[in-house]
Design an enzyme around this catalytic site. Structure first.
Site, short mmCIF file in Angstrom:
data_model
loop_
_atom_site.label_atom_id
_atom_site.label_comp_id
_atom_site.label_asym_id
_atom_site.label_seq_id
_atom_site.Cartn_x
_atom_site.Cartn_y
_atom_site.Cartn_z
N ALA A 287 -8.07 1.04 10.96
CA ALA A 287 -8.32 -0.23 11.65
C ALA A 287 -7.52 -0.35 12.94
CB ALA A 287 -7.98 -1.40 10.72
N GLY B 6 -5.22 5.73 5.78
CA GLY B 6 -5.75 4.62 5.00
C GLY B 6 -6.44 3.58 5.86
N GLY C 82 0.82 -1.21 0.00
CA GLY C 82 0.00 0.00 0.00
C GLY C 82 0.85 1.26 0.00
N CYS D 72 3.07 6.87 13.76
CA CYS D 72 3.49 8.16 13.18
C CYS D 72 3.51 9.25 14.25
CB CYS D 72 2.57 8.54 12.02
SG CYS D 72 0.83 8.79 12.47
#
Length: 313
Positions: A168, A163, A13, A130
């Site tokens: 999730a 994303g 991804g 992050c």
């Protein structure tokens, strides 16, 4: 010529693809060997194939079956927390070094500017999140000057840069980051909040760090923070302060409920405001939250490869 360490990326991804491009363009001690996905139509696998990188859409099981697997020294996992647990189990018998870009936290938390040297030989290195990569260096910068009984970080990222994997793993994000604020940042108690901002046009990643301290030399704290920002910017060029470090007096009674038992006296709140602009190698510049993860992961992989070369020499 020094042999480069071979890298396989699991997860085709956005994060995995950006990391692949960084390694191809800028790595000194690394070479891309394989890109691994589960969607044969993913853009990441298509780009890897065009670049001459071995690919498989059969996940880690497919990676192990590739002839090129023999050339893989480091596996970077950019999937999800649950997937990494399964991937690590499959890879365990083969002795490859793992760099985990998910919040699975099987191995030690690593922030390159703070504690990588302590975990150079760890078989599975966790890159926290992050938000952790952006904010924990600041908490560590404060805690190396004065005790930090409480630290809180607020991470705001564009919805467009969050994303399916990020969405999730929201619970894992907050739990993992809060734990790492304590374990790596040195705060006695940590709290993490993430905001997915739907604004259009998309906003750049912004991070706020609050730390409660007492009786500190404010100039020393400010210098420590500025030095840490410079250290992180060496591998994340878009990492910067957006205003001067702020020191605000606080009423100890008003913050008492935030402090763990046995904390020293608190009289000041330190506020640090950051932004992270991405390098736009594959992702848009506003996606600094993804860029800081791939930049930090490449920094660690380079360090592992350089350490292995030094041992071999």
């Amino acid at each position: 010529m020094t042999k480069q360490a071979g890298v396989a990326i699991v997860g085709s991804g956005n994060i995995g693809t950006d990391l692949m491009i960084k390694i191809r363009r800028h790595a000194e001690n690394l070479s891309m060997v394989a890109m691994v996905g589960i969607d044969p139509n993913s853009d990441g696998l298509a780009r890897a194939a065009r670049l001459g990188v071995a690919t498989t859409a059969e996940g880690v099981a497919g990676l192990i079956e590739l002839p090129e697997f023999a050339d893989v020294d480091i596996v970077c996992d950019a999937t999800s927390a649950s997937a990494h647990i399964a991937n690590a189990e499959l890879l365990a018998p083969y002795g490859r070094r793992l760099i985990d870009l998910t919040p699975a936290a099987i191995g030690p938390f690593v922030i390159p500017a703070v504690n990588f040297a302590e975990h150079l030989d760890a078989p599975n290195i966790n890159m926290v999140t992050c938000g952790g990569q952006a904010t924990i260096p600041i908490v560590a910068a404060v805690s190396r000057v004065v005790e930090v009984p409480y630290a809180e970080i607020v991470v705001s990222v564009s919805s467009r840069s969050a994303g399916p994997g990020t969405r999730a793993n929201i619970d894992e994000f907050t739990e993992t980051t809060a734990h790492a604020i304590e374990a790596v940042g040195g705060a006695r108690r940590g709290k993490a909040i993430i905001i997915l901002n739907p604004a259009e046009p998309p906003l750049i990643m912004r991070d706020t760090v609050f730390a409660l301290i007492g009786g500190a030399d404010q100039d020393a704290v400010r210098r420590s923070i500025e030095e840490m920002v410079a250290d992180v910017a060496e591998y994340v060029p878009g990492y910067r302060l957006v205003q001067q470090v702020q020191f605000t007096p606080v009423d100890p009674d008003e913050v008492a409920t935030l402090l763990p038992e046995g904390s020293g006296p608190v009289d000041t709140k330190v506020s640090v405001f950051l932004e992270v602009e991405g390098a736009a190698h594959y992702l848009p510049a506003y996606a600094g939250n993804l860029d800081i993860m791939t930049s930090a992961a490449m920094r660690v992989a380079e360090g592992i490869a350089a350490g292995a070369t030094a041992v071999a020499l």
